[in-house]
Each structure stands twice: as structure tokens, then as C-alpha cells.
Design a protein around this motif. Structure first.
Motif, PDB file in Angstrom:
ATOM      1  N   ASP A  13     116.025  80.130  66.971  1.00 49.88           N
ATOM      2  CA  ASP A  13     115.677  78.881  66.236  1.00 49.88           C
ATOM      3  C   ASP A  13     114.559  79.127  65.693  1.00 49.88           C
ATOM      4  O   ASP A  13     113.555  78.197  65.565  1.00 49.88           O
ATOM      5  CB  ASP A  13     115.636  77.478  67.233  1.00 49.88           C
ATOM      6  N   GLY A  14     114.014  80.103  65.025  1.00 52.26           N
ATOM      7  CA  GLY A  14     112.921  80.292  64.289  1.00 52.26           C
ATOM      8  C   GLY A  14     111.889  80.829  65.018  1.00 52.26           C
ATOM      9  O   GLY A  14     110.797  81.104  64.590  1.00 52.26           O
ATOM     10  N   GLU A  15     111.827  80.801  66.283  1.00 54.98           N
ATOM     11  CA  GLU A  15     110.536  80.945  67.194  1.00 54.98           C
ATOM     12  C   GLU A  15     110.832  82.535  67.701  1.00 54.98           C
ATOM     13  O   GLU A  15     111.950  82.891  68.130  1.00 54.98           O
ATOM     14  CB  GLU A  15     110.485  79.976  68.409  1.00 54.98           C
ATOM     15  N   SER A  16     109.679  83.191  67.651  1.00 52.02           N
ATOM     16  CA  SER A  16     109.842  84.672  68.120  1.00 52.02           C
ATOM     17  C   SER A  16     109.381  85.089  69.653  1.00 52.02           C
ATOM     18  O   SER A  16     108.214  84.267  70.032  1.00 52.02           O
ATOM     19  CB  SER A  16     108.910  85.573  67.359  1.00 52.02           C
ATOM     20  N   TYR A  17     109.879  85.578  70.390  1.00 59.28           N
ATOM     21  CA  TYR A  17     109.552  85.749  71.696  1.00 59.28           C
ATOM     22  C   TYR A  17     109.653  87.267  72.299  1.00 59.28           C
ATOM     23  O   TYR A  17     110.464  88.076  71.496  1.00 59.28           O
ATOM     24  CB  TYR A  17     110.595  85.156  72.817  1.00 59.28           C
ATOM     25  N   VAL A  18     108.842  87.812  73.230  1.00 57.36           N
ATOM     26  CA  VAL A  18     109.104  89.164  73.810  1.00 57.36           C
ATOM     27  C   VAL A  18     109.823  89.162  74.891  1.00 57.36           C
ATOM     28  O   VAL A  18     109.802  88.435  75.815  1.00 57.36           O
ATOM     29  CB  VAL A  18     107.521  89.379  74.229  1.00 57.36           C
ATOM     30  N   THR A  77     120.554  86.605  73.717  1.00 59.17           N
ATOM     31  CA  THR A  77     119.092  86.212  73.539  1.00 59.17           C
ATOM     32  C   THR A  77     118.794  84.866  74.162  1.00 59.17           C
ATOM     33  O   THR A  77     117.562  84.487  74.625  1.00 59.17           O
ATOM     34  CB  THR A  77     118.852  86.051  72.082  1.00 59.17           C
ATOM     35  N   GLY A  78     119.665  83.891  74.497  1.00 60.20           N
ATOM     36  CA  GLY A  78     119.482  82.554  75.048  1.00 60.20           C
ATOM     37  C   GLY A  78     119.520  81.583  73.942  1.00 60.20           C
ATOM     38  O   GLY A  78     119.801  81.990  72.666  1.00 60.20           O
ATOM     39  N   LEU A  79     119.047  80.362  74.191  1.00 61.41           N
ATOM     40  CA  LEU A  79     119.180  79.283  73.201  1.00 61.41           C
ATOM     41  C   LEU A  79     118.438  77.927  73.892  1.00 61.41           C
ATOM     42  O   LEU A  79     118.329  77.912  74.953  1.00 61.41           O
ATOM     43  CB  LEU A  79     120.644  78.905  72.896  1.00 61.41           C
ATOM     44  N   ASN A  80     118.141  77.384  72.891  1.00 63.63           N
ATOM     45  CA  ASN A  80     117.503  75.828  73.353  1.00 63.63           C
ATOM     46  C   ASN A  80     118.475  75.002  73.721  1.00 63.63           C
ATOM     47  O   ASN A  80     119.373  74.620  72.920  1.00 63.63           O
ATOM     48  CB  ASN A  80     116.492  75.432  72.064  1.00 63.63           C
ATOM     49  N   ILE A  81     118.374  74.347  74.790  1.00 60.32           N
ATOM     50  CA  ILE A  81     119.298  73.146  75.214  1.00 60.32           C
ATOM     51  C   ILE A  81     118.707  71.957  75.610  1.00 60.32           C
ATOM     52  O   ILE A  81     117.123  71.804  75.953  1.00 60.32           O
ATOM     53  CB  ILE A  81     120.147  73.821  76.460  1.00 60.32           C
ATOM     54  N   TYR A  82     119.212  70.661  75.062  1.00 62.85           N
ATOM     55  CA  TYR A  82     118.642  69.524  75.153  1.00 62.85           C
ATOM     56  C   TYR A  82     118.507  68.930  76.516  1.00 62.85           C
ATOM     57  O   TYR A  82     119.653  68.836  77.308  1.00 62.85           O
ATOM     58  CB  TYR A  82     119.215  68.724  74.070  1.00 62.85           C
ATOM     59  N   ASP A  83     117.310  68.692  76.894  1.00 61.25           N
ATOM     60  CA  ASP A  83     117.276  68.257  78.278  1.00 61.25           C
ATOM     61  C   ASP A  83     116.977  66.834  78.306  1.00 61.25           C
ATOM     62  O   ASP A  83     116.027  66.334  77.827  1.00 61.25           O
ATOM     63  CB  ASP A  83     115.874  68.967  79.162  1.00 61.25           C
ATOM     64  N   GLU A  96     113.731  66.577  75.507  1.00 61.81           N
ATOM     65  CA  GLU A  96     113.354  67.594  74.586  1.00 61.81           C
ATOM     66  C   GLU A  96     114.151  68.964  74.829  1.00 61.81           C
ATOM     67  O   GLU A  96     114.995  68.896  75.885  1.00 61.81           O
ATOM     68  CB  GLU A  96     111.892  68.063  74.894  1.00 61.81           C
ATOM     69  N   PHE A  97     113.943  69.663  73.918  1.00 64.48           N
ATOM     70  CA  PHE A  97     114.817  71.037  74.026  1.00 64.48           C
ATOM     71  C   PHE A  97     114.156  71.746  74.723  1.00 64.48           C
ATOM     72  O   PHE A  97     112.903  72.217  74.684  1.00 64.48           O
ATOM     73  CB  PHE A  97     115.082  71.342  72.521  1.00 64.48           C
TER      74      PHE A  97
END
Length: 316
Positions: free
Chosen positions: A132-137, A80-86, A91-92
Motif C-alpha cells: 500500500d505504498g509503504e516500503s518495508y525491509v 508480502t502481507g497486507l494491511n487488515i482493518y482492526d 485502524e489498519f
């Protein structure tokens, strides 16, 4: 509508045939599932062209293509992928996974753990990815072609019934006959046909084709025939689980798409008979020792033989 469907099907199937030799019916069924907005499970031994088929389809319709090699250590976030801190932006940032594509090849899906398999499940069924609780298409269209080797079972995690039910069709390319094998050698003698392949359709044309296919007429007697077939899969001592209503709806959508590709604006019982094994057989669960995949196919074929085919007029 009549001409559109036939022309659409012939254009796409003949283009794929430039790379995939001697598998016209399998390709036609794959295109049917794509039009019906479903997903396909390809069960075959290695080397029969599963990956090449998926790439060829993607290239033929100008679609984005991604491939995931499923292994026991693959994590849901790898899909799915993930949020990475930049640090620079403080920010993520979302790093998208391979599901953000149009045609996704899930190679050897039964080698991943159930948790990872389930990670793909939401994307297939809901057409959305939650990170992380956010929905994407993931992509429009989003078409999954999953593969598994039916012979090699060591170190695999068989797909549970609930996940098998998410696949609109189970197909097998099978080994080529002598004539097709010689044709493959000739075709690949001094070139790579996939590298030379050009797209013949756009995603916009596919979207229009889906709308037209969905408008195909299904006569009440054909619908009754479908219900008779599905009800028969729920009866019998060796049957633990029959086809669910979701399976019947998949058959309905495939019937419309298949008829449209044949150049008709109505579904016939022959369309349903042609689709019943690939669409329904993998949804039947037989008792232990009943023959696995071959057992469900034979059971489905017996059911089709036993149910009277309607003979009324099928068009509007």
C-alpha cells in the motif's frame, strides 16, 4: 582473514552434512551464494532434500526460516502481507507475509502465475517490500532458495529470462549414489538429524564474514578472464541472449566468497572455472531445440574449454 574463511566454511558445511549426506560441493556453492548476498534456484525432482537443505542452513546460522508453497491461486499479498482493518483499534494493521524472514524457501516457484512471481522479484532484487505504498525491509540477511521440478511442466509458468537473471546461482542436488543412499538410510534409521541439529554460527558472524569476503583481491588478469568468458556467451548462432553485466558482477562476488571460504585472500582462475556453470549457465538463452538446461550447461563448458586460462601471479 585466511583462517577465518576456512574455519567459517568448514564449520557450516560440516554442520549441514549432519543432515544432508554426500552433497558437500552443492552445500559449499549454496554457502558461497549466501556470503555473496545472492539467491539460489534449486532445480531437482521431488524428494532430493531441497526443503531439508534450506531448513538445515537456517538452523545452522540461527536464522528465521519461512516456506511458501507456490500454487496457481497464490496472490502477491500472500507473499508480502497486507494491511487488515482492526475494529478494536479502529485502524489498519500490517499483517506481515512470509518474506519477512531471513531464509525463504519458495517451493515450486514455477507453479505460481507471473504476477505472483513478480511479487517476489522486488523483495529479491531491491531487498524491500512495498505494501500500500509503504516500503518495508523483509529481513537482514534475506536469502531466497527457490525450487522447481525440471521434469513436470504441466500447469507451470516458466520463469522469464529477467527473473532467472535475479538468481545468483542455479544448482541441482541430484540423486545420491549407492554409497550415499546407504548412508542416508543409516543416518535416518531411528532418528531425525534435523531435529537434533544445533546452530554453529550467528547472523552477526555471517555479517562479518560477508564484509571479509567482499575484501578479497581480484587480479586484473582474472577480471580479464571473466570478461573473456562473458563475451563468449554472447557469440554463436544458437545463442539468442548472452550473460549480462549483472551476471559478471555476480561471478565477481561469488569468486570472492568462494576464495575466502577456501582460506585465500585472492581469487584464482580455478575459482572462476568452478563457479562459471552454476553462476552463468542459466543466464544464457539458446534457440529452440538447443537442449534446455543441459544445452546451456554444455555450452558453458565448451566456452570454458575454449578460453585460455591466465597463468600469472594472482595475489596482491
Amino acid at each position: 582473514m585466511e583462517n577465518n574463511g576456512k574455519a567459517f566454511g568448514e564449520k557450516l558445511v560440516s554442520n549441514i552434512a549432519k543432515v544432508i549426506v554426500g552433497k558437500e560441493q552443492t552445500v559449499r556453492l549454496l554457502v558461497t551464494a549466501l556470503l555473496a548476498d545472492g539467491h539460489v534456484l534449486l532445480e531437482d525432482v521431488p524428494g532430493t532434500g531441497k526443503t531439508k537443505l534450506a531448513k538445515t542452513l537456517a538452523k545452522s546460522i540461527s536464522a528465521q526460516f519461512a516456506r511458501i508453497q507456490f500454487t496457481p491461486d497464490l496472490l502477491p499479498s500472500d507473499i508480502t502481507g497486507l494491511n487488515i482493518y482492526d475494529r478494536q483499534k479502529n485502524e489498519f494493521v500490517l499483517r506481515k507475509g512470509p518474506v519477512f524472514t531471513n531464509i525463504l524457501l519458495a517451493d515450486e516457484i514455477n507453479r505460481a502465475t507471473p504476477r505472483t512471481q513478480a511479487g517476489l522479484l522486488e523483495c529479491m532484487e531491491e531487498r524491500q517490500v512495498t505494501i500500500d505504498g509503504e516500503s518495508y525491509v523483509p529481513g537482514v540477511p534475506f536469502f531466497v532458495i527457490a525450487t522447481q521440478n525440471p521434469v513436470e511442466t504441466t500447469g507451470t509458468f516458466p520463469l522469464p529470462e529477467a527473473q532467472m537473471d535475479r538468481f545468483m546461482m542455479r544448482l541441482s542436488m541430484g540423486l545420491p549414489d549407492r554409497k550415499a543412499e546407504l548412508a542416508i538410510l543409516d543416518k535416518y534409521m531411528d532418528r531425525e538429524p534435523l531435529a537434533e541439529l544445533e546452530s554453529v554460527l550467528t547472523l552477526e558472524e555471517l555479517a562479518r564474514a560477508r564484509v571479509e569476503a567482499a575484501g578479497v583481491f581480484v587480479h586484473p588478469c582474472v577480471r580479464e578472464y571473466m570478461v573473456d568468458i562473458v563475451e563468449a556467451t554472447r557469440k554463436g548462432e544458437e545463442i539468442l541472449l548472452g550473460v549480462s553485466p549483472r551476471g559478471n558482477l555476480a561471478l565477481l562476488r561469488c569468486g570472492k566468497a568462494y576464495a575466502w571460504l577456501e582460506g585465500r585472500d585472492y581469487v584464482t582462475p580455478d575459482d572462476i572455472k568452478s563457479l562459471a556453470v552454476p553462476v552463468l549457465a542459466h543466464r544464457i538463452v539458446l534457440g529452440y531445440g538447443s537442449g534446455g538446461v543441459e544445452g546451456t550447461v554444455k555450452r558453458m563448458e565448451k566456452i570454458l574449454e575454449s578460453i585460455p586460462v591466465p597463468t600469472e601471479e594472482f595475489h596482491r
